[in-house]
Design a protein around this motif. Structure first.
Motif, PDB file in Angstrom:
ATOM      1  N   ASN A   1     -27.472  -2.101  -9.606  1.00 11.45           N
ATOM      2  CA  ASN A   1     -26.650  -1.936 -10.810  1.00 11.45           C
ATOM      3  C   ASN A   1     -27.433  -1.397 -12.007  1.00 11.45           C
ATOM      4  N   GLU A   2     -28.665  -0.955 -11.765  1.00  9.07           N
ATOM      5  CA  GLU A   2     -29.503  -0.492 -12.874  1.00  9.07           C
ATOM      6  C   GLU A   2     -29.205   0.942 -13.299  1.00  9.07           C
ATOM      7  N   GLY A   3     -28.589   1.716 -12.416  1.00  3.28           N
ATOM      8  CA  GLY A   3     -28.277   3.103 -12.756  1.00  3.28           C
ATOM      9  C   GLY A   3     -29.508   3.971 -12.946  1.00  3.28           C
ATOM     10  N   ASP A   4     -30.597   3.661 -12.240  1.00  5.85           N
ATOM     11  CA  ASP A   4     -31.842   4.413 -12.391  1.00  5.85           C
ATOM     12  C   ASP A   4     -31.690   5.842 -11.874  1.00  5.85           C
ATOM     13  N   SER A   5     -32.318   6.756 -12.562  1.00  5.35           N
ATOM     14  CA  SER A   5     -32.279   8.162 -12.145  1.00  5.35           C
ATOM     15  C   SER A   5     -33.222   8.378 -10.965  1.00  5.35           C
ATOM     16  N   ILE A   6     -32.972   9.465 -10.230  1.00  2.61           N
ATOM     17  CA  ILE A   6     -33.847   9.836  -9.120  1.00  2.61           C
ATOM     18  C   ILE A   6     -35.273  10.049  -9.630  1.00  2.61           C
ATOM     19  N   ARG A   7     -35.393  10.637 -10.800  1.00  2.00           N
ATOM     20  CA  ARG A   7     -36.710  10.922 -11.371  1.00  2.00           C
ATOM     21  C   ARG A   7     -37.493   9.626 -11.602  1.00  2.00           C
TER      22      ARG A   7
END
Length: 768
Positions: A450-456
């Motif tokens: 649920n953190e919504g972290d980007s691929i980068r």
């Protein structure tokens, strides 16, 4: 000339000091410094063999300097898979070649995205995450119920992130699209007042789309309005869908007792017990999957509702009750209400009834359901009957609790299977990050879903060097990201690296094989079988270790590594082993380096723990572990010491060599295969050199008559043998020794007294 015995005794009295003196010789120190400084830069067999100084240093260390010219042969040795009994190095009769291959990692350092242990750990975390979910829900609810009673103003909920997030999740709200004003307006609304914020907002929302529909209808042609393919028709359908699926804030408004200004009336609490219970239940059912808590709530709802049911229609029209029944009996979710109606109104004892004449594959389940309910053929209950007796209800609820998570378990099994397959195909970090199935499991495993972290961001985490406290993963100050990086083996450039393990693959293999040798060298075939089984346990478990504490907490593993090193575990306390591991191998004055028994130093060096007990990742491309490096450099010193002493007295070299190699002798054939070892035995036991021409089996039997090979593994017995050898070597080679020299050497207690040695000397020279 000083006697062989005196020379040997002076050297071995303090072997560490003798080796230190050897290491301080200019040429020896120069070659050792060069080897230590450059071996870490070697990444291939070619580079290793092309560096004359490195290659020849290692060859000399392992007693193979005479074979330094045979590079093609040595390449095959170095590239051998030592885990394969039929590999080239393992097939050679001379153990030195296998030991040489063991000192390097040209064939065993495998670059993989995950080791088996890492993969199992991630899958375990994924499975555990849903077990933990239930505990987290209970903890969140307990906090909410306690904290909400202390709230005196609506603003306090908004200001407490944990309370706010609980409310938002319970009522299905998105914090990104819900403002403070909207939230406060809803929870301070009176749902019974048409003019309250929640009702006005709902009406305005609906009216807004009704106006849009009216506008389309006013501007579109009748033909377009009737044509499903037209833009006008599609717009109207879209707007109507918005109305039908409008967010309902009424339950949220009804959950709180705040006044219009956000305060509470005198004596009021923010929520009554019934309101809290409803909110708790809503929170439970908003979780990603049905938890045990949710299943128990369903069970409670079913059992308190079933007795209020009077007809089949009223039962099956209740979606929650219908779903409970479908799950409890393992029916497909597509089962029709009409089918269940026919089933529940059938007489299971009537051969002509629906359940008994059905051709459906679920016929046996239908018969079970028919017996579980008491409805008549018209769907009603006979006077005095209930839909289910207590026994029938218990059976239904038991089926539900057994099966409520079957669909989730099936989905998990499928996802885990896909994960294993897909991970075997990953070639770099981008490949993994691009795969949605892989990342679904990974993010859930580490609580990052649920953190919504980007691929980068995730790429920077996965390619972080965890040995560097300033690396990206460490800088986030969130243990979840550190654990994520630990679970995979990506290099800084995103390519596959080697696993971060307590031991390298080559050292695991070396330790495991050492254990089998120690346990079976003088044992039975059953001993070897048991030792092999134990080595498999060790090889599997050592890959799971995350710290020194993990190792030391498992005494079975501690005993294993001690036995593999030739140390009796019954005499060693765990705390003593800890002191060894917490020593600095680079500090000559550390505990492990001042321990006379060098086996501990080799043992500690075979693990990747730092002095703090944490695992350090080996340098990328490293072809020699700490154990291999230390072992090679120690062997080089021993070889040099033996050579130097042998220049003055070959007997001293033979004795030193025998002392060093004795621990690797498993039987008399090992002695026969090594001319230097055999010469010591022949001298010690007066075996004529001509016997070497006899049949090898006869020689084997003779050696076993004069020597118990097990004594070579007993330090005291070995010392007595070598004292005898050095004395007889002097006699055999006409080296004159005075009793005064022996006494002054302080060697009278070495197993053969000075008087005895003098008598032997006189006997040899005819003096008696």
């Amino acid at each position: 000339m000083v006697s062989t015995f005196i020379d040997y005794n002076l050297i071995t009295r303090d072997m560490k000091l003798s080796l230190q003196r050897t290491s301080e010789q200019v040429l020896v120190k120069r070659e050792a410094d060069y080897y230590k400084a450059n071996i870490g830069n070697v990444t291939s067999v070619d580079a290793f063999m092309d560096d004359y100084r490195l290659f020849n240093y290692a060859m000399k260390a392992h007693g193979l300097e005479d074979m330094a010219y045979a590079k093609a042969f040595m390449r095959k040795v170095l590239e051998s898979d030592l885990s394969d009994e039929d590999s080239y190095a393992n097939m050679l009769t001379d153990e030195r070649y296998r030991k040489f291959a063991e000192a390097f990692s040209f064939s065993t350092s495998t670059s993989v995205v995950q080791s088996d242990a890492q993969e199992d750990a991630v899958i375990g975390l994924y499975s555990q995450s849903y077990v933990n979910q239930d505990a987290a829900v209970r903890s969140d609810s307990a906090y909410f119920n306690a904290a909400i009673d202390r709230v005196t103003n609506a603003d306090e909920i908004w200001q407490n992130d944990r309370l706010k997030n609980y409310v938002f999740q319970a009522f299905g709200l998105d914090s990104k699209y819900t403002s403070y004003e909207q939230f406060k307006g809803v929870i301070t609304s009176d749902v019974s007042d048409p003019a309250s914020f929640v009702n006005v907002q709902a009406a305005a929302y609906k009216q807004g789309f009704l106006d849009k529909i009216a506008n389309v209808q006013a501007t579109a042609t009748p033909e377009d309005l009737a044509n499903p393919s037209s833009a006008a028709y599609k717009l109207i359908v879209s707007y109507q869908s918005k109305i039908d699926n409008a967010p309902d804030y009424t339950p949220l408004a009804a959950a709180f007792n705040f006044q219009l200004d956000g305060t509470l009336a005198s004596g009021d609490l923010p929520m009554a017990d019934a309101q809290k219970a409803a909110t708790n239940e809503a929170y439970v059912f908003q979780q990603p999957r049905l938890s045990t808590s949710a299943a128990l709530l369903d069970k409670l709802y079913y059992e308190t509702t079933i007795d209020t049911i009077t007809t089949v229609d009223s039962l099956l029209s209740n979606r929650r009750m219908l779903n409970y029944i479908v799950v409890a009996y393992g029916l497909p979710s597509t089962t029709l209400i009409a089918t269940l109606n026919n089933v529940m109104t059938s007489d299971p004892d009537d051969p002509a009834s629906y359940v008994n004449t059905s051709t459906d594959k679920n016929k046996s389940i239908f018969q079970e359901i028919a017996r579980a309910y008491n409805f008549q053929s018209d769907g009603t209950l006979a006077s005095g009957d209930t839909p289910q007796t207590a026994t029938q209800m218990a059976a239904t609820s038991g089926g539900y609790i057994d099966r409520y998570n079957d669909s989730y378990e099936a989905a998990d099994t499928a996802l885990i299977s896909s994960y294993k397959t897909l991970m075997s195909l990953v070639v770099d970090v981008d490949d993994m990050l691009d795969d949605k199935k892989i990342m679904t499991l990974v993010l859930q495993a580490f609580g990052l879903e649920n953190e919504g972290d980007s691929i980068r961001k995730l790429k920077k985490v996965l390619t972080s060097d965890l040995n560097d406290p300033k690396s990206y993963a460490n800088s986030l100050k969130d243990s979840r990201y550190v654990e994520l990086a630990k679970a995979f083996n990506f290099n800084a450039d995103g390519t596959l690296g080697t696993p971060l393990m307590a031991q390298s693959e080559s050292d695991i293999l070396n330790t495991a094989s050492g254990y089998v040798v120690q346990k079976s060298r003088f044992g039975t075939e059953e001993d070897k079988t048991a030792a092999t089984a134990e080595s498999k346990y060790y090889s599997a478990e050592v890959g799971k270790l995350a710290s020194l504490d993990d190792l030391l907490d498992n005494r079975r593993l501690v005993d294993f590594i001690l036995v593999a090193a030739g140390i009796d575990p019954e005499e060693i306390e765990t705390d003593y082993v800890r002191q060894m591991f917490e020593s600095d191998l680079d500090d000559p004055d550390s505990f492990v380096n001042t321990e006379p028994d060098t086996r501990y130093r080799e043992l500690v060096a075979s693990f990747n723990f730092n002095v703090a007990g944490q695992i350090e990742k080996p340098t990328s491309g490293q072809i020699q572990s700490r154990r291999g490096l230390i072992d090679t450099m120690d062997l080089y010193l021993n070889q040099t010491l033996e050579e130097t002493e042998g220049e003055d007295n070959a007997g001293v070299r033979l004795a030193l060599y025998f002392q060093r190699m004795a621990s690797s002798v498993n039987n008399a054939y090992d002695l026969l295969a090594d001319s230097a070892l055999l010469q010591v035995i022949q001298t010690t036991f007066n075996i004529p050199s001509e016997m070497s021409s006899a049949d090898v089996d006869l020689q084997y039997d003779y050696i076993n008559r004069v020597l118990d090979v097990e004594d070579l593994h007993d330090p005291e017995a070995l010392n007595k043998l070598l004292v005898r050898f050095t004395a007889l070597y002097d006699i055999e080679n006409n080296i004159d020794v005075s009793a005064g020299e022996l006494i002054l050497s302080g060697s009278g207690g070495g197993g053969i007294s000075a008087d005895t040695l003098l008598s032997l000397s006189q006997l040899r020279s005819g003096g008696l």
